[in-house]
Design a protein around this motif. Structure first.
Motif, PDB file in Angstrom:
ATOM      1  N   TYR A  94     -20.135   0.904  -8.673  1.00 26.46           N
ATOM      2  CA  TYR A  94     -19.864  -0.507  -8.390  1.00 26.46           C
ATOM      3  C   TYR A  94     -19.735  -0.639  -6.876  1.00 26.46           C
ATOM      4  O   TYR A  94     -18.924   0.046  -6.251  1.00 26.46           O
ATOM      5  CB  TYR A  94     -18.568  -0.955  -9.070  1.00 26.46           C
ATOM      6  CG  TYR A  94     -18.114  -2.335  -8.660  1.00 26.46           C
ATOM      7  CD1 TYR A  94     -18.610  -3.469  -9.287  1.00 26.46           C
ATOM      8  CD2 TYR A  94     -17.186  -2.500  -7.632  1.00 26.46           C
ATOM      9  CE1 TYR A  94     -18.211  -4.728  -8.906  1.00 26.46           C
ATOM     10  CE2 TYR A  94     -16.773  -3.758  -7.247  1.00 26.46           C
ATOM     11  CZ  TYR A  94     -17.286  -4.867  -7.887  1.00 26.46           C
ATOM     12  OH  TYR A  94     -16.882  -6.117  -7.500  1.00 26.46           O
ATOM     13  N   THR A  95     -20.533  -1.507  -6.271  1.00 26.06           N
ATOM     14  CA  THR A  95     -20.528  -1.669  -4.815  1.00 26.06           C
ATOM     15  C   THR A  95     -19.565  -2.769  -4.414  1.00 26.06           C
ATOM     16  O   THR A  95     -19.721  -3.923  -4.842  1.00 26.06           O
ATOM     17  CB  THR A  95     -21.939  -1.983  -4.284  1.00 26.06           C
ATOM     18  OG1 THR A  95     -22.835  -0.947  -4.688  1.00 26.06           O
ATOM     19  CG2 THR A  95     -21.941  -2.083  -2.761  1.00 26.06           C
ATOM     20  N   LEU A  96     -18.573  -2.414  -3.617  1.00 24.27           N
ATOM     21  CA  LEU A  96     -17.632  -3.398  -3.086  1.00 24.27           C
ATOM     22  C   LEU A  96     -18.027  -3.726  -1.649  1.00 24.27           C
ATOM     23  O   LEU A  96     -18.151  -2.830  -0.807  1.00 24.27           O
ATOM     24  CB  LEU A  96     -16.200  -2.854  -3.115  1.00 24.27           C
ATOM     25  CG  LEU A  96     -15.123  -3.781  -2.542  1.00 24.27           C
ATOM     26  CD1 LEU A  96     -14.981  -5.042  -3.395  1.00 24.27           C
ATOM     27  CD2 LEU A  96     -13.780  -3.066  -2.432  1.00 24.27           C
ATOM     28  N   THR A  97     -18.241  -5.014  -1.384  1.00 27.68           N
ATOM     29  CA  THR A  97     -18.597  -5.468  -0.036  1.00 27.68           C
ATOM     30  C   THR A  97     -17.581  -6.501   0.407  1.00 27.68           C
ATOM     31  O   THR A  97     -17.426  -7.545  -0.244  1.00 27.68           O
ATOM     32  CB  THR A  97     -20.009  -6.088  -0.017  1.00 27.68           C
ATOM     33  OG1 THR A  97     -20.944  -5.134  -0.529  1.00 27.68           O
ATOM     34  CG2 THR A  97     -20.410  -6.482   1.398  1.00 27.68           C
ATOM     35  N   VAL A  98     -16.882  -6.202   1.484  1.00 23.96           N
ATOM     36  CA  VAL A  98     -15.849  -7.103   2.017  1.00 23.96           C
ATOM     37  C   VAL A  98     -16.405  -7.803   3.256  1.00 23.96           C
ATOM     38  O   VAL A  98     -16.795  -7.158   4.220  1.00 23.96           O
ATOM     39  CB  VAL A  98     -14.571  -6.327   2.384  1.00 23.96           C
ATOM     40  CG1 VAL A  98     -13.518  -7.266   2.969  1.00 23.96           C
ATOM     41  CG2 VAL A  98     -14.013  -5.596   1.168  1.00 23.96           C
ATOM     42  N   LEU A  99     -16.453  -9.134   3.207  1.00 28.71           N
ATOM     43  CA  LEU A  99     -16.922  -9.918   4.357  1.00 28.71           C
ATOM     44  C   LEU A  99     -15.793 -10.057   5.372  1.00 28.71           C
ATOM     45  O   LEU A  99     -14.683 -10.470   5.017  1.00 28.71           O
ATOM     46  CB  LEU A  99     -17.347 -11.314   3.910  1.00 28.71           C
ATOM     47  CG  LEU A  99     -18.793 -11.532   3.496  1.00 28.71           C
ATOM     48  CD1 LEU A  99     -19.003 -13.014   3.204  1.00 28.71           C
ATOM     49  CD2 LEU A  99     -19.758 -11.069   4.565  1.00 28.71           C
ATOM     50  N   GLU A 100     -16.073  -9.733   6.633  1.00 32.31           N
ATOM     51  CA  GLU A 100     -15.048  -9.860   7.663  1.00 32.31           C
ATOM     52  C   GLU A 100     -15.061 -11.282   8.235  1.00 32.31           C
ATOM     53  O   GLU A 100     -15.239 -11.521   9.420  1.00 32.31           O
ATOM     54  CB  GLU A 100     -15.260  -8.829   8.778  1.00 32.31           C
ATOM     55  CG  GLU A 100     -13.993  -8.578   9.567  1.00 32.31           C
ATOM     56  CD  GLU A 100     -14.041  -7.283  10.360  1.00 32.31           C
ATOM     57  OE1 GLU A 100     -12.978  -6.858  10.818  1.00 32.31           O
ATOM     58  OE2 GLU A 100     -15.122  -6.706  10.519  1.00 32.31           O
TER      59      GLU A 100
END
Length: 422
Positions: A94-100
């Motif tokens: 599962y790919t977690l991508t956090v937008l800054e």
């Protein structure tokens, strides 16, 4: 025959369960994860009781063995591929991508911080640039999500939800625009059953900014002494109920608690001295999204964002009244420069497509001198009018006296002439 049927069904069920891969999902069901969010990763929601192994970028995690993994105040450092394993079967990554960046709307408590006593509740205020009619709000308690009532004040362009924990130890609140993947930030509130509370802010602690940790006692007694601890080591003792970190850094991360000495002297003058400890509350300092900056030249303001990515191309300006922080109104200007006219607080941020920069600091514009100028001009005009009136009245009075005086002399002359004749 019946026994054969039962054995066959049981074998199929066992084999079917064994063949099912666990699946990783995240809660709350955010359309996009932003820096500062609290995110819970769930492994195979239906089979939550099984022992679970977690892997981040193929590396096994020794500290997480539960079917849920709580990530507090996520940053891009949490980006990666997450896998879980149950009963020898491993999930797909599962790919977690956090937008800054920051989300579109802002949700914040009207009062108080991140900790509440059991059974308590408080209002959270929602602010957005547009009409709030198309918004809906939710709460995640444990692994269950519930929708909340939203009280919209159209005139003030803000809305209020009532946040309560029910029986949950922690709950995350957020709002979302219906039919569109736009949302607010999330606010996480935590429950304590103790009289003494260590209360951090309800929003993430940002690097370089001040952070206030309050030691609060239920019922509002007189606080005689508060002792603050970080990771069980005493860091400050004072009669003040607040420990302030003036310039937060990663070194301030840790679990904080306090010990309070207090009296309910407002109930009884001879109230007994009492003491109590708080729960430990985790503080995590994050870099946060890049912030916009306002620079001033006479009454012209310029918005810039030196550390923003190239996707940040347009400007949003806001005006807030001095006496109400929840009256923030988006201005029609969307240029780099604006000219201020109305007094109040001005701020700006940059639109970066999937999110926004952090708001700039407020620029305070007061027109006190202008007001004084108007008052002085009005006073001068009034003074001139009064002088003119006095002069006119005096002139008219003198004029009447001059006209009447010869008449009186003539009469006297006639009377004297009459007496003389006789």
């Amino acid at each position: 025959t019946n026994n054969y049927f039962y054995v066959t069904v049981l074998f199929v069920l066992i084999r079917g369960n064994k063949g099912q891969k666990p699946e990783v999902s995240h809660l709350p069901k955010f359309p996009q994860v932003y820096v500062g969010d609290d995110v819970t990763l769930i492994c195979n929601h239906k089979g939550g009781s099984k022992p679970t192994k977690w892997f981040i970028n193929k590396t096994p995690q020794q500290t997480h063995e539960d079917y849920s993994m709580l990530l507090i105040a996520v940053t891009p450092e949490n980006n990666g591929k997450y896998e879980c394993e149950q009963a020898g079967s491993k999930s797909e990554p599962y790919t977690l991508t956090v937008l800054e960046l920051e989300p579109l709307a802002q949700l914040s408590p009207s009062v108080g911080g991140a900790v509440m006593t059991k059974g308590d509740g408080r209002n959270l205020v929602l602010q957005a640039d547009d009409d709030l009619k198309g918004w809906a709000c939710f709460v995640l308690r444990g692994v269950s999500t519930f929708s909340l009532g939203l009280d919209v004040d159209e005139k003030m362009n803000r809305a209020v939800i009532f946040a309560e924990l029910k029986e949950a130890e922690r709950a995350t609140f957020w709002c979302k625009k219906k039919k569109i993947d736009l949302r607010s930030n999330a606010v996480t509130l935590k429950m304590t059953e103790l009289m003494v509370m260590l209360v951090p802010p309800a929003v993430p602690a940002l690097q370089g900014e001040p952070v206030a940790l309050r030691c609060v006692v239920w019922g509002g007694p007189k606080l005689e002494q508060a002792v603050f601890y970080k990771n069980k080591t005493e860091i400050k003792s004072s009669s003040e109920g607040t420990y302030i970190i003036t310039n937060a850094t990663q070194s301030d991360n840790g679990k904080y608690s306090c010990h309070a000495t207090y009296r309910y002297s407002h109930i009884s003058a001879e109230a007994a001295q009492k003491q109590g400890d708080s729960d430990a509350q985790e503080l995590k300092v994050i870099g946060g999204p890049p912030a916009a900056v306002i620079s001033v030249s006479t009454n012209s303001l310029r918005c810039s964002c030196p550390h923003c990515p190239a996707s940040c191309t347009s400007y949003h300006w806001y005006h807030t009244l001095f006496n109400d922080p929840y009256t923030r109104r988006k201005l029609t200007e969307n240029d780099e420069f604006i000219t201020v006219q109305d007094e109040g607080l001005y701020s700006c941020r940059m639109d970066c497509g999937k999110g926004f920069s952090r708001f700039s600091n407020d620029y305070s514009y007061a027109v006190e001198f202008g007001r004084m100028w108007y008052i002085l001009v009005a006073a001068l005009i009034l003074f001139v009018i009064i002088i003119v009136l006095i002069v006119v009245l005096k002139y008219r009075r003198c004029g009447r006296m001059d006209i009447q005086a010869p008449g009186r002399d003539a009469d006297q002359d006639r009377m004297m002439s009459v007496h003389y004749v006789h």
